[in-house]
Design a protein around this motif. Structure first.
Motif, mmCIF file in Angstrom:
data_model
loop_
_atom_site.group_PDB
_atom_site.id
_atom_site.type_symbol
_atom_site.label_atom_id
_atom_site.label_comp_id
_atom_site.label_asym_id
_atom_site.label_seq_id
_atom_site.Cartn_x
_atom_site.Cartn_y
_atom_site.Cartn_z
ATOM 1 N N LEU A 138 0.937 -1.298 0.069
ATOM 2 C CA LEU A 138 0.037 0.188 0.053
ATOM 3 C C LEU A 138 0.852 1.050 0.082
ATOM 4 O O LEU A 138 1.427 1.539 0.961
ATOM 5 C CB LEU A 138 -0.895 -0.164 1.240
ATOM 6 C CG LEU A 138 -1.810 1.046 1.409
ATOM 7 C CD1 LEU A 138 -2.771 1.261 0.078
ATOM 8 C CD2 LEU A 138 -2.609 1.127 2.739
ATOM 9 N N SER A 139 0.863 2.009 -1.107
ATOM 10 C CA SER A 139 1.712 3.060 -1.285
ATOM 11 C C SER A 139 0.904 3.889 -1.914
ATOM 12 O O SER A 139 0.667 4.133 -3.029
ATOM 13 C CB SER A 139 3.046 2.731 -2.022
ATOM 14 O OG SER A 139 3.794 3.700 -2.400
ATOM 15 N N ILE A 140 0.744 5.269 -1.336
ATOM 16 C CA ILE A 140 -0.173 6.298 -1.427
ATOM 17 C C ILE A 140 0.383 7.556 -1.986
ATOM 18 O O ILE A 140 1.419 7.960 -1.453
ATOM 19 C CB ILE A 140 -0.975 6.462 -0.309
ATOM 20 C CG1 ILE A 140 -1.645 5.320 -0.009
ATOM 21 C CG2 ILE A 140 -2.105 7.663 -0.615
ATOM 22 C CD1 ILE A 140 -2.232 5.568 1.553
ATOM 23 N N TYR A 141 0.031 7.980 -2.978
ATOM 24 C CA TYR A 141 0.496 9.309 -3.710
ATOM 25 C C TYR A 141 -0.782 10.443 -3.532
ATOM 26 O O TYR A 141 -1.635 10.305 -3.913
ATOM 27 C CB TYR A 141 0.631 9.288 -5.122
ATOM 28 C CG TYR A 141 1.212 10.520 -6.000
ATOM 29 C CD1 TYR A 141 2.548 10.747 -5.726
ATOM 30 C CD2 TYR A 141 0.488 11.126 -6.795
ATOM 31 C CE1 TYR A 141 3.179 11.896 -6.542
ATOM 32 C CE2 TYR A 141 0.823 12.299 -7.601
ATOM 33 C CZ TYR A 141 2.194 12.469 -7.404
ATOM 34 O OH TYR A 141 2.780 13.888 -8.067
ATOM 35 N N GLU A 142 -0.243 11.257 -2.620
ATOM 36 C CA GLU A 142 -1.231 12.334 -2.179
ATOM 37 C C GLU A 142 -0.924 13.523 -2.904
ATOM 38 O O GLU A 142 -0.010 14.107 -3.180
ATOM 39 C CB GLU A 142 -0.766 12.906 -0.707
ATOM 40 C CG GLU A 142 -1.832 13.605 -0.119
ATOM 41 C CD GLU A 142 -1.459 14.446 1.234
ATOM 42 O OE1 GLU A 142 -2.254 14.661 2.014
ATOM 43 O OE2 GLU A 142 -0.390 14.817 1.312
ATOM 44 N N LEU A 143 -2.287 13.849 -3.379
ATOM 45 C CA LEU A 143 -2.123 15.180 -4.435
ATOM 46 C C LEU A 143 -3.300 16.076 -4.188
ATOM 47 O O LEU A 143 -4.326 15.824 -3.781
ATOM 48 C CB LEU A 143 -1.908 14.715 -5.724
ATOM 49 C CG LEU A 143 -2.877 14.145 -6.509
ATOM 50 C CD1 LEU A 143 -3.005 14.503 -7.982
ATOM 51 C CD2 LEU A 143 -3.230 12.925 -6.470
ATOM 52 N N HIS A 144 -3.074 17.236 -4.720
ATOM 53 C CA HIS A 144 -3.992 18.466 -4.750
ATOM 54 C C HIS A 144 -3.964 18.738 -6.135
ATOM 55 O O HIS A 144 -3.194 19.239 -6.751
ATOM 56 C CB HIS A 144 -3.615 19.764 -3.689
ATOM 57 C CG HIS A 144 -4.355 21.040 -3.912
ATOM 58 N ND1 HIS A 144 -3.986 21.821 -4.741
ATOM 59 C CD2 HIS A 144 -5.655 21.101 -3.449
ATOM 60 C CE1 HIS A 144 -4.836 22.914 -4.579
ATOM 61 N NE2 HIS A 144 -5.897 22.372 -3.715
ATOM 62 N N HIS A 454 10.807 0.643 6.813
ATOM 63 C CA HIS A 454 10.255 0.689 8.186
ATOM 64 C C HIS A 454 8.615 0.019 8.041
ATOM 65 O O HIS A 454 8.175 0.212 6.871
ATOM 66 C CB HIS A 454 10.010 2.007 8.420
ATOM 67 C CG HIS A 454 9.738 2.185 9.986
ATOM 68 N ND1 HIS A 454 8.505 1.871 10.290
ATOM 69 C CD2 HIS A 454 10.284 2.508 11.067
ATOM 70 C CE1 HIS A 454 8.577 2.271 11.652
ATOM 71 N NE2 HIS A 454 9.445 2.841 12.062
ATOM 72 N N PRO A 455 8.634 -0.788 9.070
ATOM 73 C CA PRO A 455 7.025 -1.210 9.135
ATOM 74 C C PRO A 455 5.860 -0.102 8.864
ATOM 75 O O PRO A 455 6.140 0.750 9.658
ATOM 76 C CB PRO A 455 6.856 -2.052 10.358
ATOM 77 C CG PRO A 455 8.373 -2.281 10.918
ATOM 78 C CD PRO A 455 9.012 -1.372 10.259
ATOM 79 N N GLY A 456 4.975 -0.307 8.144
ATOM 80 C CA GLY A 456 3.950 0.260 7.849
ATOM 81 C C GLY A 456 3.628 0.688 6.604
ATOM 82 O O GLY A 456 4.705 0.712 5.553
ATOM 83 N N LYS A 457 2.490 1.051 6.231
ATOM 84 C CA LYS A 457 2.104 1.456 4.662
ATOM 85 C C LYS A 457 2.708 3.051 4.353
ATOM 86 O O LYS A 457 3.127 3.748 5.204
ATOM 87 C CB LYS A 457 0.749 1.390 4.558
ATOM 88 C CG LYS A 457 -0.089 0.120 4.922
ATOM 89 C CD LYS A 457 0.820 -0.986 4.211
ATOM 90 C CE LYS A 457 -0.017 -2.648 4.637
ATOM 91 N NZ LYS A 457 0.751 -3.687 4.158
ATOM 92 N N LYS A 458 2.586 3.093 3.312
ATOM 93 C CA LYS A 458 3.717 4.657 2.856
ATOM 94 C C LYS A 458 2.631 5.507 2.163
ATOM 95 O O LYS A 458 1.652 5.164 1.322
ATOM 96 C CB LYS A 458 4.623 4.017 1.867
ATOM 97 C CG LYS A 458 5.278 2.662 1.974
ATOM 98 C CD LYS A 458 5.925 2.675 3.557
ATOM 99 C CE LYS A 458 6.561 1.114 3.603
ATOM 100 N NZ LYS A 458 7.164 0.727 5.041
ATOM 101 N N LEU A 459 2.898 6.741 2.514
ATOM 102 C CA LEU A 459 2.378 8.005 1.879
ATOM 103 C C LEU A 459 3.170 9.191 1.582
ATOM 104 O O LEU A 459 4.091 9.395 2.388
ATOM 105 C CB LEU A 459 1.073 8.520 2.672
ATOM 106 C CG LEU A 459 0.430 9.557 1.989
ATOM 107 C CD1 LEU A 459 -0.970 9.640 2.456
ATOM 108 C CD2 LEU A 459 0.782 11.048 2.607
ATOM 109 N N LEU A 460 3.273 9.573 0.416
ATOM 110 C CA LEU A 460 4.109 10.817 0.073
ATOM 111 C C LEU A 460 3.560 11.845 -0.919
ATOM 112 O O LEU A 460 2.654 11.506 -1.707
ATOM 113 C CB LEU A 460 5.353 10.226 -0.774
ATOM 114 C CG LEU A 460 6.477 10.926 -1.047
ATOM 115 C CD1 LEU A 460 7.297 11.300 0.203
ATOM 116 C CD2 LEU A 460 7.664 10.478 -1.955
#
Length: 629
Positions: A138-144, A454-460
């Motif tokens: 689960l790797s999330i691309y945050e965008l406006h 590192h443990p945990g899902k990702k958001l950038l």
């Protein structure tokens, strides 16, 4: 109506608002609104020259539901409610349940049908049902959207245009999901959607509700999930919105100390009021059902949980037990999550919760709030503080790297580097990094690789994937011209390769939320600022050894304990030349020696690159006890 007033109508948007229908053989629109304190309400618009005398509504019950059917009105009709308050004042209000709104600065509601869009994402929705998200990448691309790319300042592309531009880009990078800043209708661009007026209206800045449905549909067609930021904690005070909707505090608390959020200049929803519960819970289900969204990231949960959030002494009062917890908000959040997972079981409900409130991502039947994910704000704050230090000082702050592993498995965590960390003078992610030009990029590669290990899902947040120099400029689009420069293009390619590694290695995500998924090799090397650890999957053959060096020193014969006997290979190095690194990689195979070291039965000797992360994998196991280097 009974369920609405009980706070248990999960689909209140099907009752209230403006609905196209046929009554008595005539096509038109039925309007329904909740305003128990109003003396009189009329529907007004261009169709009656905004004259409140011509279409008065009928009050259906003592609890304040008003209704009117107007024949011959069609899709696209502009309207508002003219409300006569108990104090004798006339006020014009947008419909709280409107499905569309005029483009700002105009504020009228727009009649728009539900269910008219033809979806083509059956395959995605079926696949989503069978997915175990906890044991998946689960790797999330945050965008406006408006500042990802725009035509010019305050003039934006359509949702359909964004689908054509954003999706191939995100797909190429390898993200699994997009997270969009709030798209509920809001009057002020620079609120980024976090201060809304139209909770059921997708913002008209980028097009119509069906245009946005197309965006989501196309994301699903290309295997990308869509998460929306959602703000049930507070709303803005603009006159046409929810504030004192019928002349009295209705959606907000009547108690000013509970209602006011002085930090943001907004008002808190009255979480104890049944009709407000129906409004908000239905709203969450509306976005998930009507737009096929894959999840909601709930903003500012801490501001809901605590009565004293952002307030000084004297600006708040204790609860009935003498504490600072907002007990009504706690119960609301539990009720909300129970309803959502009952109606839409396979979605993500992510809490942005910045305190140590326990069991945020635990089920309500175990005493939790019922979310299935929580943003790990502690990890984010510690790591950004650490990474901004000159490497010569990092040895004195080693605990900032290791502390997160004390609590990493207490919640289902997402590791977030969000828009809030690269705006308002905080600098871009690249510009937070210390050192000269080369070291800034090396530190960025180091940080990103450590984040993915590192443990945990990702958001950038957008822009970080190609090392934007400037912090986020919310009125301008990203600095796309930087991709013409080798150093920035190499970071873009680095993120592609990092995502490929991430998705191909179950050890990096399969046991993200289990202690068995992580074990230290050496967390204690403060003097050299080197960390080493193991990530595990359910298969022993997928084990990874990760070695991180947070200084610019190179070590050519460094001894690392490893858990398996055999031959190790460096499968990824953030210091590779094609990423812009110095090339201090381990090209040769690394054979183990049967001698315990750092709590492991075996060890290897390897080169430790500067400001870099090395991922090692045992590619062949040996039955013999000892191997020469």
């Amino acid at each position: 109506m009974y369920l609405f007033h009980q706070g248990n109508l999960r689909y209140s948007y099907q009752l209230l608002g403006a609905h196209l229908m046929t009554v008595g053989g005539k096509q038109g629109v039925r309007f329904m609104v909740w305003a128990p304190n109003a003396e009189k309400i009329s529907v007004v618009g261009m169709f009656n020259e905004w004259d409140g005398r011509r279409h008065p509504m009928e009050k259906l019950n003592d609890n304040g539901l008003w209704c009117l059917f107007i024949p011959e009105l069609t899709k696209g009709t502009l309207y508002k409610y003219e409300i006569l308050t108990a104090h004798g004042h006339l006020q014009l209000k947008a419909d709280p349940y409107a499905f569309a709104s005029e483009l700002r600065p105009r504020t009228a509601s727009v009649v728009h049908p539900l269910g008219a869009y033809h979806w083509n994402d059956e395959q995605w929705m079926k696949r989503r049902e069978g997915m175990n998200v906890y044991e998946s990448p689960l790797s999330i691309y945050e965008l406006h959207l408006g500042s990802w790319k725009n035509i010019e300042t305050e003039i934006y592309y359509n949702y359909r245009d964004y689908a054509e531009m954003v999706i191939p880009y995100v797909k190429e990078l390898g993200y699994t999901h997009i997270e969009l800043l709030p798209l509920t209708e809001h009057p002020f661009d620079r609120s980024w959607g976090y201060q809304a007026t139209g909770y059921y209206a997708v913002t008209s800045r980028y097009g119509t509700p069906d245009d946005f449905r197309y965006f989501v549909d196309q994301c699903h067609a290309h295997g990308i999930g869509v998460i929306l930021d959602w703000v049930p904690g507070h709303f803005c005070k603009d006159q046409h919105g929810l504030r004192r909707f019928d002349g009295e505090a209705l959606y907000e608390y009547a108690d000013v100390k509970k209602a006011e959020k002085p930090q943001w200049g907004t008002l808190t929803f009255d979480f104890a009021r049944n009709e407000v519960q129906s409004f908000l819970i239905s709203n969450a289900i509306y976005w998930l059902k009507e737009f096929h969204l894959d999840g909601l990231r709930v903003d500012a949960v801490a501001s809901m949980l605590y009565l004293d959030f952002g307030k000084e002494d004297g600006e708040w009062e204790v609860n009935e037990y003498g504490g600072r917890e907002n007990l009504e908000a706690v119960e609301f959040l539990k009720k909300m999550n129970e309803a959502i997972f009952d109606e839409v079981p396979h979605v993500l409900m992510m809490a942005e919760e910045s305190t140590s409130w326990p069991l945020v991502s635990a089920p309500t039947y175990t005493g939790g709030l019922g979310f299935n994910y929580k943003w790990n704000m502690g990890w984010m704050n510690d790591m950004l503080q650490y990474m901004q230090l000159d490497p010569i000082h990092r040895k004195h702050h080693h605990h900032l790297m290791t502390f997160s592993l004390y609590y990493a498995f207490s919640e289902n965590f997402v590791l977030p580097i969000s828009h809030d960390e690269v705006v308002h003078g905080k600098k871009s992610l690249l510009n937070k990094m210390p050192g000269d030009y080369w070291q800034k990029f090396a530190n960025l590669r180091l940080f990103l690789a450590y984040m993915y290990a590192h443990p945990g899902k990702k958001l950038l947040f957008m822009g970080s994937e190609f090392a934007q120099f400037d912090e986020w400029k919310d009125m301008d689009d990203l600095d796309w011209e930087l991709l013409d420069y080798e150093s920035h293009k190499s970071i873009f390619n680095y993120m592609k390769q990092l995502h490929q590694l991430y998705q191909e290695m179950p050890a990096l995500w399969e046991l993200d939320h289990e202690q068995e998924g992580f074990s230290w090799i050496d967390p204690h090397n403060t003097e050299q600022s080197i960390l080493s650890f193991v990530r595990n999957s359910r298969s022993p053959n997928d084990q990874l050894v990760v070695v991180c060096n947070f200084t610019p020193e190179v070590y050519h014969d460094y001894k690392v304990g490893v858990p398996e006997n055999g031959t190790y290979k460096e499968i990824f190095s953030s210091d590779a030349i094609h990423f812009g690194g110095s090339g201090q990689t381990n090209g040769l195979k690394l054979e183990t020696t049967k001698q315990s070291w750092q709590g492991q039965d075996y060890h290897i000797h390897m080169r430790i690159p500067p400001l870099a992360v090395s991922f090692l994998k045992c590619i062949s196991k040996s039955k013999e006890d000892t191997h020469a280097r």
